[in-house]
Design a protein around this motif. Structure first.
Motif, PDB file in Angstrom:
ATOM      1  N   THR A  71       0.747  -1.252  -0.069  1.00 58.55           N
ATOM      2  CA  THR A  71       0.088  -0.102  -0.110  1.00 58.55           C
ATOM      3  C   THR A  71       0.871   1.194  -0.080  1.00 58.55           C
ATOM      4  O   THR A  71       0.418   2.435  -0.492  1.00 58.55           O
ATOM      5  CB  THR A  71      -0.970  -0.115   1.208  1.00 58.55           C
ATOM      6  OG1 THR A  71      -0.218   0.054   2.537  1.00 58.55           O
ATOM      7  CG2 THR A  71      -1.808  -1.149   1.325  1.00 58.55           C
ATOM      8  N   THR A 105      -7.363  -1.141  -0.544  1.00 59.68           N
ATOM      9  CA  THR A 105      -7.438  -0.426   0.938  1.00 59.68           C
ATOM     10  C   THR A 105      -8.632   0.637   0.536  1.00 59.68           C
ATOM     11  O   THR A 105      -9.180   1.203  -0.285  1.00 59.68           O
ATOM     12  CB  THR A 105      -6.090   0.557   0.895  1.00 59.68           C
ATOM     13  OG1 THR A 105      -4.991  -0.136   0.914  1.00 59.68           O
ATOM     14  CG2 THR A 105      -6.306   1.802   2.043  1.00 59.68           C
ATOM     15  N   HIS A 126      -6.836  -2.380   5.263  1.00 56.46           N
ATOM     16  CA  HIS A 126      -6.292  -3.064   4.397  1.00 56.46           C
ATOM     17  C   HIS A 126      -6.753  -4.492   4.245  1.00 56.46           C
ATOM     18  O   HIS A 126      -6.862  -5.208   5.042  1.00 56.46           O
ATOM     19  CB  HIS A 126      -4.798  -2.989   4.595  1.00 56.46           C
ATOM     20  CG  HIS A 126      -4.007  -1.643   4.647  1.00 56.46           C
ATOM     21  ND1 HIS A 126      -4.217  -0.861   3.876  1.00 56.46           N
ATOM     22  CD2 HIS A 126      -3.371  -1.290   5.700  1.00 56.46           C
ATOM     23  CE1 HIS A 126      -3.297   0.262   4.018  1.00 56.46           C
ATOM     24  NE2 HIS A 126      -3.078   0.228   5.149  1.00 56.46           N
TER      25      HIS A 126
END
Length: 159
Positions: A71, A105, A126
């Motif tokens: 991420t 996300t 997440h």
């Protein structure tokens, strides 16, 4: 910066991260060695073949780190001041050598920092998803995110 500033995060925003990663046996064994995790379910093929899974599992903390790491370029690279913590972390399905993980996300909430005027707190959800579309890791993470208008200000402590 590749990451987003505090002002750019809005609750409900969903980011499908483009990076995927196939986990190898080496990844798992090296992570276990580096962290001194000697659980035979992760490193002993003979032991694991008699387990309920029939094979070794990838260390769940490696999976959490991978999910979070994927991420970073899209969310926090260069714009985060601190990772404040994780909560409600779950591993609903096992991960095996050869599984490919992608990540989604969602921004759950955000609020101004009470102690800093240059940042705010963002809550991320997440989800790590394998090639079978199964969620293998899900967590809530709090990040202290830099505000855009404060990013350009010089640091008075630097010369």
């Amino acid at each position: 910066m590749a990451g987003l500033y505090y002002e750019e995060f809005e609750p409900g925003l969903v980011i499908e991260h483009g990076t995927r990663r196939t986990i190898s046996e080496t990844d798992n064994v090296l992570f276990c060695a580096l962290t001194l995790n000697t659980a035979p379910l992760h490193i002993d093929a003979e032991y694991a073949k008699d387990s309920i899974y029939g094979e070794r599992l990838v260390n769940s903390l490696f999976v959490l780190g991978l999910v979070t790491g994927i991420t970073v370029p899209d969310t926090t690279q260069g714009t985060t001041l601190a990772n404040l913590g994780f909560k409600e972390t779950t591993f609903p399905k096992p991960v095996f050598h050869g599984d490919t993980i992608r990540v989604r996300t969602e921004i759950v909430e955000k609020r101004e920092s009470r102690s800093r005027d240059d940042s705010g707190i963002v809550i991320f959800r997440h989800c790590g998803i394998n090639q079978r579309e199964e969620i293998v890791c899900e967590c809530l993470r709090a990040g202290l995110m830099l505000k855009r208008d404060r990013a350009a200000e010089p640091d008075p402590g630097r010369t």
